[in-house]
Design a protein around this motif. Structure first.
Motif, PDB file in Angstrom:
ATOM      1  N   SER A  97       0.249  -3.294  -0.602  1.00  0.00           N
ATOM      2  CA  SER A  97       1.613  -3.087  -0.120  1.00  0.00           C
ATOM      3  C   SER A  97       1.694  -1.830   0.730  1.00  0.00           C
ATOM      4  CB  SER A  97       2.587  -2.968  -1.299  1.00  0.00           C
ATOM      5  OG  SER A  97       2.557  -4.128  -2.095  1.00  0.00           O
ATOM      6  N   VAL A  98       2.503  -1.907   1.776  1.00  0.00           N
ATOM      7  CA  VAL A  98       2.706  -0.804   2.695  1.00  0.00           C
ATOM      8  C   VAL A  98       4.204  -0.679   2.947  1.00  0.00           C
ATOM      9  CG1 VAL A  98       2.342  -0.055   5.093  1.00  0.00           C
ATOM     10  CG2 VAL A  98       0.466  -1.104   3.809  1.00  0.00           C
ATOM     11  N   GLN A  99       4.683   0.545   3.027  1.00  0.00           N
ATOM     12  CA  GLN A  99       6.079   0.796   3.362  1.00  0.00           C
ATOM     13  C   GLN A  99       6.142   1.559   4.680  1.00  0.00           C
ATOM     14  OE1 GLN A  99       8.314   3.968   1.363  1.00  0.00           O
ATOM     15  NE2 GLN A  99       9.929   2.459   0.969  1.00  0.00           N
ATOM     16  N   LEU A 100       7.003   1.098   5.576  1.00  0.00           N
ATOM     17  CA  LEU A 100       7.281   1.797   6.827  1.00  0.00           C
ATOM     18  C   LEU A 100       8.732   2.235   6.816  1.00  0.00           C
ATOM     19  CD1 LEU A 100       5.677  -0.664   9.425  1.00  0.00           C
ATOM     20  CD2 LEU A 100       4.617   1.343   8.357  1.00  0.00           C
ATOM     21  N   LYS A 101       8.983   3.436   7.304  1.00  0.00           N
ATOM     22  CA  LYS A 101      10.354   3.933   7.410  1.00  0.00           C
ATOM     23  C   LYS A 101      10.649   4.233   8.867  1.00  0.00           C
ATOM     24  CE  LYS A 101      10.837   5.797   2.784  1.00  0.00           C
ATOM     25  NZ  LYS A 101      11.317   6.920   1.986  1.00  0.00           N
ATOM     26  N   PRO A 167      -2.974   4.430  -8.645  1.00  0.00           N
ATOM     27  CA  PRO A 167      -2.858   5.885  -8.517  1.00  0.00           C
ATOM     28  C   PRO A 167      -2.517   6.383  -7.115  1.00  0.00           C
ATOM     29  CG  PRO A 167      -5.137   5.233  -8.947  1.00  0.00           C
ATOM     30  CD  PRO A 167      -4.300   4.002  -9.068  1.00  0.00           C
ATOM     31  N   GLY A 168      -2.798   5.608  -6.065  1.00  0.00           N
ATOM     32  CA  GLY A 168      -2.492   6.063  -4.713  1.00  0.00           C
ATOM     33  C   GLY A 168      -1.138   5.636  -4.199  1.00  0.00           C
ATOM     34  N   ALA A 169      -0.360   4.930  -5.013  1.00  0.00           N
ATOM     35  CA  ALA A 169       0.945   4.444  -4.558  1.00  0.00           C
ATOM     36  C   ALA A 169       1.827   5.625  -4.142  1.00  0.00           C
ATOM     37  CB  ALA A 169       1.625   3.632  -5.643  1.00  0.00           C
TER      38      ALA A 169
END
Length: 177
Positions: A97-101, A167-169
Motif C-alpha cells: 500500500s502507498v499513500q499520496l497526498k 514496521p515500515g508503515a
C-alpha cells in the motif's frame, strides 16, 4: 528572485523538484490496486470515496483518479473547498500500500479515452480479486461507473508514504521527504 552579485543582477529560478513517482511506482498506481481518495469537509470531517482507476502523467508529476460524480459528491465538494487530498493505493494480493497526498487537487471532466481506461482498470482489478475468492462480478459491480457520470480528480503528489502493514508503515517513500 533577483540577486545582485559583483554589480550584476542575477536571476535565479526555483529548483524544479523531482517527481515523487518513479517508473515502478507509476506502474503500481496504474495497476489492479484498490484506490480510495479522501479529503476533508467543513468542520474537518473526513470524506472518502472509492475510485475506478488512475492515470499518471507522462512526466509522473500529476496523478488523475477516476470517480463517479453521483457517488462522490461529498469528496468533490470538499476538494473544491480545500484542494487537499490523500489517496491510498493497495494491491489486495500482497497488501502493498502507498499513500499520496496533494494540496492542489482539481475536479474535472473526463476526456476522450478516459472511460476506456476505467473499463481496463475494472477488469484488471476483478482478475486481481478472483484468486482471493471474490467474484469478478462483485468487483465489476462495485467499481462500475456510468460513462456520463465519470469525473476526474487530479493532483500533484506533495508527499508519498509506504502504508504496507508492518514496521515500515507510514515511512516516507524514497525521495518523498
Amino acid at each position: 528572485m533577483h540577486a545582485v552579485a559583483a554589480g550584476f543582477v542575477v536571476q535565479s529560478r526555483p529548483m524544479k523538484r523531482a517527481a515523487l513517482i518513479d517508473e515502478e511506482l507509476a506502474a503500481f498506481l496504474r495497476g489492479p490496486v484498490s484506490i480510495g481518495v479522501a479529503s476533508r469537509a467543513a468542520g474537518n470531517v473526513p470524506v472518502l470515496v472509492r475510485c475506478s482507476g488512475c492515470r499518471v502523467a507522462p512526466d509522473r508529476r500529476r496523478v488523475t483518479l477516476y470517480l463517479g460524480k453521483s457517488k462522490s459528491a461529498a469528496v468533490i465538494d470538499a476538494v473544491r473547498a480545500t484542494r487537499a487530498v490523500a489517496a491510498v493505493f493497495s494491491l489486495p494480493s500482497s497488501h502493498r500500500s502507498v499513500q499520496l497526498k496533494g494540496t492542489d487537487a482539481k475536479v474535472g471532466a473526463a476526456a476522450a479515452g478516459d472511460y476506456d481506461m476505467v473499463e481496463r482498470y475494472v477488469e484488471a482489478f476483478a482478475r486481481e480479486l478472483e484468486p482471493l475468492g471474490y467474484s469478478g462480478a462483485m468487483a465489476r459491480t462495485l467499481l462500475w461507473l456510468d460513462p456520463a457520470d465519470l469525473a476526474t480528480l487530479s493532483f500533484t503528489p506533495s508527499a508519498a508514504f509506504m502504508q504496507t502493514p508492518g514496521p515500515g508503515a507510514g515511512a516516507p517513500l524514497r525521495g518523498a521527504s
